[in-house]
Design a protein around this motif. Structure first.
Motif, PDB file in Angstrom:
ATOM      1  N   TYR A   1       0.656  -1.019  -0.043  1.00  0.00           N
ATOM      2  CA  TYR A   1      -0.015   0.275   0.097  1.00  0.00           C
ATOM      3  C   TYR A   1       0.914   1.130  -0.048  1.00  0.00           C
ATOM      4  O   TYR A   1       2.069   0.733   0.753  1.00  0.00           O
TER       5      TYR A   1
ATOM      6  N   HIS B   1      -4.065   6.497   6.924  1.00  0.00           N
ATOM      7  CA  HIS B   1      -4.369   6.837   6.000  1.00  0.00           C
ATOM      8  C   HIS B   1      -5.376   5.561   6.266  1.00  0.00           C
ATOM      9  O   HIS B   1      -6.425   5.394   5.422  1.00  0.00           O
ATOM     10  N   PHE B   2      -4.318   4.193   6.070  1.00  0.00           N
ATOM     11  CA  PHE B   2      -5.463   2.489   5.176  1.00  0.00           C
ATOM     12  C   PHE B   2      -6.192   2.571   6.536  1.00  0.00           C
ATOM     13  O   PHE B   2      -7.033   1.847   5.904  1.00  0.00           O
TER      14      PHE B   2
ATOM     15  N   ARG C   1       7.077   9.275  -1.605  1.00  0.00           N
ATOM     16  CA  ARG C   1       6.135   7.610  -1.310  1.00  0.00           C
ATOM     17  C   ARG C   1       6.253   6.952   0.122  1.00  0.00           C
ATOM     18  O   ARG C   1       7.153   6.911   0.444  1.00  0.00           O
TER      19      ARG C   1
ATOM     20  N   ILE D   1       3.459  11.537  -0.269  1.00  0.00           N
ATOM     21  CA  ILE D   1       3.384  12.060   0.768  1.00  0.00           C
ATOM     22  C   ILE D   1       4.065  13.844   0.227  1.00  0.00           C
ATOM     23  O   ILE D   1       5.201  13.353  -0.226  1.00  0.00           O
TER      24      ILE D   1
ATOM     25  N   LEU E   1       1.057   5.696  -0.423  1.00  0.00           N
ATOM     26  CA  LEU E   1       0.627   6.878  -0.042  1.00  0.00           C
ATOM     27  C   LEU E   1       1.348   8.326  -0.153  1.00  0.00           C
ATOM     28  O   LEU E   1       2.115   8.348   0.674  1.00  0.00           O
TER      29      LEU E   1
ATOM     30  N   TYR F   1       5.711   9.973   9.213  1.00  0.00           N
ATOM     31  CA  TYR F   1       5.046   9.618   8.051  1.00  0.00           C
ATOM     32  C   TYR F   1       4.461   8.922   8.202  1.00  0.00           C
ATOM     33  O   TYR F   1       3.696   8.071   7.443  1.00  0.00           O
TER      34      TYR F   1
ATOM     35  N   THR G   1       1.290   8.435   9.537  1.00  0.00           N
ATOM     36  CA  THR G   1       0.235   8.746   8.731  1.00  0.00           C
ATOM     37  C   THR G   1      -0.199   7.603   7.650  1.00  0.00           C
ATOM     38  O   THR G   1      -0.964   7.698   7.478  1.00  0.00           O
ATOM     39  N   VAL G   2       0.795   7.537   7.067  1.00  0.00           N
ATOM     40  CA  VAL G   2       0.167   6.439   5.755  1.00  0.00           C
ATOM     41  C   VAL G   2      -0.133   5.254   6.779  1.00  0.00           C
ATOM     42  O   VAL G   2      -1.468   4.516   6.241  1.00  0.00           O
TER      43      VAL G   2
ATOM     44  N   HIS H   1      -9.028   4.522   5.778  1.00  0.00           N
ATOM     45  CA  HIS H   1      -9.861   4.420   3.831  1.00  0.00           C
ATOM     46  C   HIS H   1     -10.235   2.669   3.777  1.00  0.00           C
ATOM     47  O   HIS H   1     -10.235   2.735   3.139  1.00  0.00           O
TER      48      HIS H   1
END
Length: 143
Positions: free
Chosen positions: A12, A44-45, A81, A16, A14, A37, A40-41, A48
């Motif tokens: 996965y 986010h996972f 990323r 950045i 994301l 970071y 955040t990833v 979502h």
């Protein structure tokens, strides 16, 4: 954990956007920013893909352990990323593998892990994670 992390090991991603304030006095992204970071990833996972409602979910994840290995400097205005995978999935916890990649590069500039333990929002006692969340995490599991 391998000394070299490549993007093909992650499931996965994301984008950045680095910010001016991410740089430190030495002209590169400060070490503490990488943990932001990471957070955040993973979140986010969970939001979502796993159905986490950060305002009202009765079960939340708390970070109980983390590590980051730095391999190459990054600096604003680099585009990044963040790669995410699950290295270990339990009933009440998950260990994420996370890599930070400069856009267009396959080798991580930094990589590491962190562990979420899922707890009841009010009592802060460990509880099993919701099924939807566990299923989403299983989809990016490599362990």
């Amino acid at each position: 954990m391998s000394d070299v992390e490549t993007s093909d090991r992650y499931r996965y991603f994301l984008p950045i956007t680095t910010r001016w304030m991410d740089n430190d006095a030495y002209g590169h992204i400060n070490n503490v920013t990488y943990y932001s970071y990471f957070d955040t990833v993973a979140n986010h996972f969970l939001i979502h893909e796993g159905g986490l409602d950060i305002v009202s979910s009765p079960i939340i994840g708390l970070v109980v352990e983390s590590r980051c290995t730095y391999k190459a400097p990054l600096a604003y205005p680099d585009r990044l990323r963040a790669g995410l995978r699950v290295d270990k999935l339990g009933n009440r916890s998950v260990t994420y593998g996370i890599g930070i990649f400069k856009e267009g590069e396959e080798q991580a500039a930094a990589h590491g892990y962190f562990v979420h333990v899922f707890v009841d929002r009010q009592s802060r006692k460990a509880v099993p994670m919701p099924e939807r969340m566990r299923e989403a995490l299983a989809r990016i599991s490599v362990g």
